[in-house]
Design a protein around this motif. Structure first.
Motif, PDB file in Angstrom:
ATOM      1  N   GLU A 116       0.833  -1.033   0.110  1.00 40.36           N
ATOM      2  CA  GLU A 116      -0.090   0.162  -0.048  1.00 40.36           C
ATOM      3  C   GLU A 116       0.831   1.246  -0.007  1.00 40.36           C
ATOM      4  O   GLU A 116       0.562   2.152  -0.777  1.00 40.36           O
ATOM      5  CB  GLU A 116      -1.072  -0.033   1.268  1.00 40.36           C
ATOM      6  CG  GLU A 116      -1.815   1.337   1.354  1.00 40.36           C
ATOM      7  CD  GLU A 116      -1.292   2.351   1.794  1.00 40.36           C
ATOM      8  OE1 GLU A 116      -1.918   3.627   1.649  1.00 40.36           O
ATOM      9  OE2 GLU A 116      -0.429   2.452   2.510  1.00 40.36           O
ATOM     10  N   ALA A 117       1.987   1.172   0.778  1.00 41.06           N
ATOM     11  CA  ALA A 117       2.769   2.250   0.780  1.00 41.06           C
ATOM     12  C   ALA A 117       3.448   2.649  -0.470  1.00 41.06           C
ATOM     13  O   ALA A 117       3.526   3.977  -0.834  1.00 41.06           O
ATOM     14  CB  ALA A 117       3.969   2.225   1.873  1.00 41.06           C
ATOM     15  N   THR A 118       3.723   1.708  -1.021  1.00 37.96           N
ATOM     16  CA  THR A 118       4.522   1.727  -2.370  1.00 37.96           C
ATOM     17  C   THR A 118       3.484   2.172  -3.363  1.00 37.96           C
ATOM     18  O   THR A 118       3.943   3.294  -4.077  1.00 37.96           O
ATOM     19  CB  THR A 118       5.200   0.343  -2.904  1.00 37.96           C
ATOM     20  OG1 THR A 118       6.040  -0.072  -1.847  1.00 37.96           O
ATOM     21  CG2 THR A 118       5.779   0.678  -4.182  1.00 37.96           C
ATOM     22  N   ASN A 119       2.530   1.796  -3.422  1.00 35.38           N
ATOM     23  CA  ASN A 119       1.120   2.052  -4.440  1.00 35.38           C
ATOM     24  C   ASN A 119       0.870   3.492  -4.101  1.00 35.38           C
ATOM     25  O   ASN A 119       0.769   4.175  -5.143  1.00 35.38           O
ATOM     26  CB  ASN A 119      -0.081   1.096  -4.556  1.00 35.38           C
ATOM     27  CG  ASN A 119       0.355  -0.055  -5.326  1.00 35.38           C
ATOM     28  OD1 ASN A 119       0.968  -0.014  -6.265  1.00 35.38           O
ATOM     29  ND2 ASN A 119      -0.237  -1.265  -4.650  1.00 35.38           N
ATOM     30  N   HIS A 120       0.545   3.911  -3.004  1.00 35.04           N
ATOM     31  CA  HIS A 120       0.287   5.290  -2.590  1.00 35.04           C
ATOM     32  C   HIS A 120       1.715   6.212  -2.962  1.00 35.04           C
ATOM     33  O   HIS A 120       1.163   7.302  -3.500  1.00 35.04           O
ATOM     34  CB  HIS A 120       0.241   5.613  -0.937  1.00 35.04           C
ATOM     35  CG  HIS A 120      -0.379   6.681  -0.967  1.00 35.04           C
ATOM     36  ND1 HIS A 120      -1.612   7.126  -1.177  1.00 35.04           N
ATOM     37  CD2 HIS A 120       0.174   7.788  -0.322  1.00 35.04           C
ATOM     38  CE1 HIS A 120      -1.776   8.526  -0.756  1.00 35.04           C
ATOM     39  NE2 HIS A 120      -0.734   8.907  -0.148  1.00 35.04           N
ATOM     40  N   ARG A 121       2.695   5.869  -2.934  1.00 32.94           N
ATOM     41  CA  ARG A 121       3.651   6.975  -3.290  1.00 32.94           C
ATOM     42  C   ARG A 121       3.738   7.051  -5.014  1.00 32.94           C
ATOM     43  O   ARG A 121       3.938   8.118  -5.351  1.00 32.94           O
ATOM     44  CB  ARG A 121       5.058   6.106  -2.903  1.00 32.94           C
ATOM     45  CG  ARG A 121       6.445   6.956  -3.018  1.00 32.94           C
ATOM     46  CD  ARG A 121       7.547   6.230  -2.456  1.00 32.94           C
ATOM     47  NE  ARG A 121       7.414   6.016  -1.168  1.00 32.94           N
ATOM     48  CZ  ARG A 121       8.071   6.762  -0.135  1.00 32.94           C
ATOM     49  NH1 ARG A 121       8.550   7.956  -0.491  1.00 32.94           N
ATOM     50  NH2 ARG A 121       7.930   6.414   1.019  1.00 32.94           N
ATOM     51  N   ILE A 122       3.349   6.098  -5.546  1.00 34.02           N
ATOM     52  CA  ILE A 122       3.383   6.134  -7.134  1.00 34.02           C
ATOM     53  C   ILE A 122       2.204   6.509  -7.549  1.00 34.02           C
ATOM     54  O   ILE A 122       2.133   7.205  -8.647  1.00 34.02           O
ATOM     55  CB  ILE A 122       3.813   4.522  -7.707  1.00 34.02           C
ATOM     56  CG1 ILE A 122       5.418   4.315  -7.253  1.00 34.02           C
ATOM     57  CG2 ILE A 122       4.042   4.829  -9.292  1.00 34.02           C
ATOM     58  CD1 ILE A 122       5.695   2.707  -7.603  1.00 34.02           C
ATOM     59  N   TYR A 123       1.038   6.101  -7.139  1.00 28.37           N
ATOM     60  CA  TYR A 123      -0.364   6.432  -7.738  1.00 28.37           C
ATOM     61  C   TYR A 123      -1.083   6.982  -6.411  1.00 28.37           C
ATOM     62  O   TYR A 123      -2.089   6.433  -5.889  1.00 28.37           O
ATOM     63  CB  TYR A 123      -0.789   5.165  -7.951  1.00 28.37           C
ATOM     64  CG  TYR A 123      -0.183   4.294  -9.179  1.00 28.37           C
ATOM     65  CD1 TYR A 123      -0.073   4.661 -10.454  1.00 28.37           C
ATOM     66  CD2 TYR A 123       0.559   3.123  -8.622  1.00 28.37           C
ATOM     67  CE1 TYR A 123       0.624   4.081 -11.496  1.00 28.37           C
ATOM     68  CE2 TYR A 123       1.366   2.575  -9.423  1.00 28.37           C
ATOM     69  CZ  TYR A 123       1.321   3.010 -10.907  1.00 28.37           C
ATOM     70  OH  TYR A 123       1.779   2.400 -12.040  1.00 28.37           O
ATOM     71  N   PRO A 124      -0.622   8.119  -6.006  1.00 23.41           N
ATOM     72  CA  PRO A 124      -1.729   8.769  -4.838  1.00 23.41           C
ATOM     73  C   PRO A 124      -2.894   9.044  -4.969  1.00 23.41           C
ATOM     74  O   PRO A 124      -3.666   8.958  -3.998  1.00 23.41           O
ATOM     75  CB  PRO A 124      -0.851  10.300  -4.643  1.00 23.41           C
ATOM     76  CG  PRO A 124      -0.193  10.095  -5.922  1.00 23.41           C
ATOM     77  CD  PRO A 124       0.101   9.068  -6.706  1.00 23.41           C
ATOM     78  N   ALA A 125      -3.679   8.929  -6.238  1.00 23.65           N
ATOM     79  CA  ALA A 125      -5.009   8.926  -6.281  1.00 23.65           C
ATOM     80  C   ALA A 125      -5.632   7.644  -6.037  1.00 23.65           C
ATOM     81  O   ALA A 125      -6.910   7.689  -5.798  1.00 23.65           O
ATOM     82  CB  ALA A 125      -5.102   9.208  -7.816  1.00 23.65           C
ATOM     83  N   LEU A 126      -5.085   6.565  -5.770  1.00 23.28           N
ATOM     84  CA  LEU A 126      -5.541   5.325  -5.650  1.00 23.28           C
ATOM     85  C   LEU A 126      -5.671   4.982  -4.020  1.00 23.28           C
ATOM     86  O   LEU A 126      -4.606   5.264  -3.457  1.00 23.28           O
ATOM     87  CB  LEU A 126      -4.718   4.176  -6.194  1.00 23.28           C
ATOM     88  CG  LEU A 126      -4.941   3.858  -7.804  1.00 23.28           C
ATOM     89  CD1 LEU A 126      -3.902   2.705  -8.121  1.00 23.28           C
ATOM     90  CD2 LEU A 126      -6.340   3.485  -7.982  1.00 23.28           C
ATOM     91  N   THR A 127      -6.802   4.455  -3.784  1.00 22.13           N
ATOM     92  CA  THR A 127      -6.843   4.138  -2.161  1.00 22.13           C
ATOM     93  C   THR A 127      -6.891   2.770  -2.316  1.00 22.13           C
ATOM     94  O   THR A 127      -7.556   2.027  -2.944  1.00 22.13           O
ATOM     95  CB  THR A 127      -8.381   4.521  -1.575  1.00 22.13           C
ATOM     96  OG1 THR A 127      -8.129   5.926  -1.815  1.00 22.13           O
ATOM     97  CG2 THR A 127      -8.331   4.205  -0.246  1.00 22.13           C
ATOM     98  N   THR A 128      -5.944   2.141  -1.233  1.00 27.19           N
ATOM     99  CA  THR A 128      -5.950   0.605  -1.077  1.00 27.19           C
ATOM    100  C   THR A 128      -6.882   0.342   0.166  1.00 27.19           C
ATOM    101  O   THR A 128      -6.990   1.081   1.332  1.00 27.19           O
ATOM    102  CB  THR A 128      -4.819  -0.154  -0.603  1.00 27.19           C
ATOM    103  OG1 THR A 128      -3.572   0.371  -1.637  1.00 27.19           O
ATOM    104  CG2 THR A 128      -4.760  -1.245  -0.283  1.00 27.19           C
ATOM    105  N   VAL A 129      -8.070  -0.686  -0.083  1.00 25.96           N
ATOM    106  CA  VAL A 129      -8.963  -0.995   1.056  1.00 25.96           C
ATOM    107  C   VAL A 129      -8.668  -2.463   1.297  1.00 25.96           C
ATOM    108  O   VAL A 129      -8.697  -3.401   0.440  1.00 25.96           O
ATOM    109  CB  VAL A 129     -10.552  -1.016   0.220  1.00 25.96           C
ATOM    110  CG1 VAL A 129     -11.450  -1.386   1.416  1.00 25.96           C
ATOM    111  CG2 VAL A 129     -10.492   0.426  -0.140  1.00 25.96           C
ATOM    112  N   MET A 130      -8.190  -2.548   2.266  1.00 24.20           N
ATOM    113  CA  MET A 130      -8.024  -4.083   3.020  1.00 24.20           C
ATOM    114  C   MET A 130      -9.109  -4.404   3.769  1.00 24.20           C
ATOM    115  O   MET A 130      -9.946  -3.688   4.601  1.00 24.20           O
ATOM    116  CB  MET A 130      -6.630  -3.824   3.894  1.00 24.20           C
ATOM    117  CG  MET A 130      -5.402  -3.501   3.469  1.00 24.20           C
ATOM    118  SD  MET A 130      -4.101  -3.956   4.649  1.00 24.20           S
ATOM    119  CE  MET A 130      -3.025  -2.426   4.039  1.00 24.20           C
TER     120      MET A 130
END
Length: 156
Positions: free
Chosen positions: A103-117
């Protein structure tokens, strides 16, 4: 405005646990795209096309769920399908630690995407695709691990 989320994974094979997470995600999003990652370096039980066919068979008639095969970064796939979120399943603390890092990596590269666990519901939280593959390798039935009506032999 329709809210789309992706549920990425290898889904080799798609299990009752995966199906439970899709059902939960449908309470939060209008459309779920099950993204079947195609890692050509990985030898799997099912060919990626058969994984897609299995998922298509499960959700036939449900226009809120679709399966697509993708390669490359999950965030790029999410952008391609117009998703606002990535759905990830968590069975235990090991899953959580891995998913938190992703999630941290994805948020860094794609800040508009939210990860929902989402926590995998208790009755199916012990089911892992790797376990299904192992049980199957010993010639045992895996019916109880797969969504109802799925015969793995139809996809091998």
């Amino acid at each position: 405005m329709e809210r789309t989320a992706i549920f990425p994974g290898s889904f080799d094979p798609f299990t009752r646990g995966h199906a439970a997470l899709v059902e939960t995600a449908l309470n939060l999003f209008d459309h779920i795209v099950i993204g079947i990652g195609n890692n050509t370096a990985k030898q799997g039980l099912l060919k990626v096309e058969n994984r897609k066919r299995l998922i298509d068979d499960i959700y036939r008639g449900n226009d809120r769920v679709e399966a697509r095969i993708y390669t490359g970064l999950t965030g790029e796939f999410a952008e391609q399908v117009g998703a606002c979120a990535i759905i990830r399943g968590v069975r235990n603390t090991t899953d959580f630690e891995y998913e938190r890092t992703m999630e941290a990596t994805n948020h860094r590269i794609y800040p508009a995407l939210t990860t929902v666990m989402l926590f995998t519901p208790a009755p199916v939280a012990d089911i892992a695709s790797s376990t299904v593959r192992e049980v199957l390798s010993f010639g045992r039935s895996v019916e109880e691990f797969l969504p109802e009506g799925i015969d793995i032999a139809d996809y091998l």
